[in-house]
Design a protein around this motif. Structure first.
Motif, PDB file in Angstrom:
ATOM      1  N   ALA A  57       0.731  -1.542  -0.200  1.00  0.00           N
ATOM      2  CA  ALA A  57       0.173   0.271   0.365  1.00  0.00           C
ATOM      3  C   ALA A  57       0.914   0.757  -0.295  1.00  0.00           C
ATOM      4  CB  ALA A  57      -1.034  -0.242   1.011  1.00  0.00           C
ATOM      5  N   ARG A  58       1.774   1.266   0.410  1.00  0.00           N
ATOM      6  CA  ARG A  58       2.616   2.175   1.114  1.00  0.00           C
ATOM      7  C   ARG A  58       3.805   2.620  -0.689  1.00  0.00           C
ATOM      8  NH1 ARG A  58       4.603  -0.214   5.841  1.00  0.00           N
ATOM      9  NH2 ARG A  58       3.749   0.795   7.642  1.00  0.00           N
ATOM     10  N   LYS A  59       3.756   2.000  -1.557  1.00  0.00           N
ATOM     11  CA  LYS A  59       4.452   1.843  -2.611  1.00  0.00           C
ATOM     12  C   LYS A  59       3.657   2.075  -3.615  1.00  0.00           C
ATOM     13  CE  LYS A  59       8.702  -0.404  -0.988  1.00  0.00           C
ATOM     14  NZ  LYS A  59       9.420  -1.452  -1.270  1.00  0.00           N
ATOM     15  N   ALA A  60       2.015   1.732  -3.859  1.00  0.00           N
ATOM     16  CA  ALA A  60       1.120   1.721  -4.492  1.00  0.00           C
ATOM     17  C   ALA A  60       1.332   3.401  -5.177  1.00  0.00           C
ATOM     18  CB  ALA A  60       0.113   1.652  -3.778  1.00  0.00           C
ATOM     19  N   ALA A  72     -10.163   2.286   4.897  1.00  0.00           N
ATOM     20  CA  ALA A  72      -9.992   3.094   3.952  1.00  0.00           C
ATOM     21  C   ALA A  72      -9.228   4.218   5.304  1.00  0.00           C
ATOM     22  CB  ALA A  72     -10.726   3.854   3.713  1.00  0.00           C
ATOM     23  N   HIS A  73      -9.591   4.120   6.152  1.00  0.00           N
ATOM     24  CA  HIS A  73      -8.752   4.370   7.232  1.00  0.00           C
ATOM     25  C   HIS A  73      -7.244   4.477   7.662  1.00  0.00           C
ATOM     26  CE1 HIS A  73     -11.379   7.149   9.241  1.00  0.00           C
ATOM     27  NE2 HIS A  73     -12.226   6.066   9.316  1.00  0.00           N
ATOM     28  N   GLU A  74      -6.347   2.923   7.468  1.00  0.00           N
ATOM     29  CA  GLU A  74      -5.622   2.215   7.580  1.00  0.00           C
ATOM     30  C   GLU A  74      -4.878   2.778   5.992  1.00  0.00           C
ATOM     31  OE1 GLU A  74      -2.269   0.212   8.469  1.00  0.00           O
ATOM     32  OE2 GLU A  74      -4.031   1.244   9.719  1.00  0.00           O
ATOM     33  N   VAL A  75      -5.748   2.705   5.111  1.00  0.00           N
ATOM     34  CA  VAL A  75      -4.648   3.421   3.889  1.00  0.00           C
ATOM     35  C   VAL A  75      -3.741   4.603   3.708  1.00  0.00           C
ATOM     36  CG1 VAL A  75      -5.103   3.315   1.484  1.00  0.00           C
ATOM     37  CG2 VAL A  75      -5.554   1.293   2.878  1.00  0.00           C
ATOM     38  N   LEU A  85      -0.840   6.236   3.475  1.00  0.00           N
ATOM     39  CA  LEU A  85       0.034   6.753   3.010  1.00  0.00           C
ATOM     40  C   LEU A  85      -0.140   8.112   3.220  1.00  0.00           C
ATOM     41  CD1 LEU A  85      -2.428   5.917  -0.413  1.00  0.00           C
ATOM     42  CD2 LEU A  85       0.277   5.411   0.836  1.00  0.00           C
ATOM     43  N   GLY A  86      -0.125   8.796   4.583  1.00  0.00           N
ATOM     44  CA  GLY A  86      -0.052  10.019   5.118  1.00  0.00           C
ATOM     45  C   GLY A  86      -1.399  11.289   4.727  1.00  0.00           C
ATOM     46  N   VAL A  87      -1.906  10.652   3.864  1.00  0.00           N
ATOM     47  CA  VAL A  87      -3.046  11.226   3.440  1.00  0.00           C
ATOM     48  C   VAL A  87      -4.153  11.600   4.090  1.00  0.00           C
ATOM     49  CG1 VAL A  87      -1.997  11.245   0.600  1.00  0.00           C
ATOM     50  CG2 VAL A  87      -4.477   9.791   1.925  1.00  0.00           C
ATOM     51  N   LEU A 106      -8.950  11.105   4.847  1.00  0.00           N
ATOM     52  CA  LEU A 106      -9.091  10.456   4.822  1.00  0.00           C
ATOM     53  C   LEU A 106     -10.068  11.024   3.718  1.00  0.00           C
ATOM     54  CD1 LEU A 106     -10.287   7.063   5.313  1.00  0.00           C
ATOM     55  CD2 LEU A 106     -12.637   8.741   6.754  1.00  0.00           C
ATOM     56  N   ASP A 107     -10.757  12.010   3.691  1.00  0.00           N
ATOM     57  CA  ASP A 107     -11.567  12.836   2.102  1.00  0.00           C
ATOM     58  C   ASP A 107     -10.073  12.684   0.811  1.00  0.00           C
ATOM     59  OD1 ASP A 107     -13.319  13.524   3.822  1.00  0.00           O
ATOM     60  OD2 ASP A 107     -12.858  15.741   4.074  1.00  0.00           O
ATOM     61  N   GLU A 108      -8.927  12.911   0.843  1.00  0.00           N
ATOM     62  CA  GLU A 108      -8.519  13.002   0.166  1.00  0.00           C
ATOM     63  C   GLU A 108      -8.363  11.169  -1.402  1.00  0.00           C
ATOM     64  OE1 GLU A 108      -5.093  14.467  -2.586  1.00  0.00           O
ATOM     65  OE2 GLU A 108      -6.683  15.012  -1.984  1.00  0.00           O
ATOM     66  N   LEU A 109      -7.865  10.446  -0.065  1.00  0.00           N
ATOM     67  CA  LEU A 109      -7.983   8.937  -0.372  1.00  0.00           C
ATOM     68  C   LEU A 109      -9.308   9.053  -1.292  1.00  0.00           C
ATOM     69  CD1 LEU A 109      -6.883   5.692  -0.849  1.00  0.00           C
ATOM     70  CD2 LEU A 109      -7.702   6.238   1.670  1.00  0.00           C
ATOM     71  N   GLY A 110     -10.388   8.947  -0.491  1.00  0.00           N
ATOM     72  CA  GLY A 110     -11.332   8.881  -0.873  1.00  0.00           C
ATOM     73  C   GLY A 110     -11.695   9.642  -2.422  1.00  0.00           C
ATOM     74  N   ARG A 111     -10.682  11.176  -2.738  1.00  0.00           N
ATOM     75  CA  ARG A 111     -11.244  11.915  -4.434  1.00  0.00           C
ATOM     76  C   ARG A 111     -10.450  10.695  -4.907  1.00  0.00           C
ATOM     77  NH1 ARG A 111      -8.143  14.631  -7.078  1.00  0.00           N
ATOM     78  NH2 ARG A 111      -6.823  14.285  -6.023  1.00  0.00           N
TER      79      ARG A 111
END
Length: 83
Positions: A19-22, A55-58, A62-64, A66-71
């Motif tokens: 996940a970190r490297k994706a 999603a919370h874990e990812v 990634l240091g983003v 939750l809203d940014e990950l969702g987008r």
């Protein structure tokens, strides 16, 4: 790269490293229903509502936000599935 509930399992550092490297423009999240629920609901039947735990874990990895990950993941899924 598709990431599911096992990324939340305490002993699954290899998947957290994936996940970190994706590539952020290729990342999607999935439930893998009805199996492999996230750690907080482990032992239960997995369902789409549990995706928030993943999603919370990812997002944390990634240091983003939750809203940014969702987008990001919504854009990626739309592109992948042509919707």
């Amino acid at each position: 790269t598709s990431i599911a509930g096992p990324v939340t399992y305490p002993k699954n550092e290899p998947l957290r490293e994936v996940a970190r490297k994706a590539r952020l423009d290729r990342l999607v999240l999935e439930t893998d229903c009805p199996y492999l629920p996230p750690q907080p609901v482990r032992g239960q039947r997995n369902e789409p509502g549990h995706l928030l735990h993943t999603a919370h874990e990812v997002a944390r990895l990634l240091g983003v936000s939750l809203d940014e990950l969702g987008r990001l993941t919504t854009e990626n899924a739309r592109r992948l599935f042509h919707i």
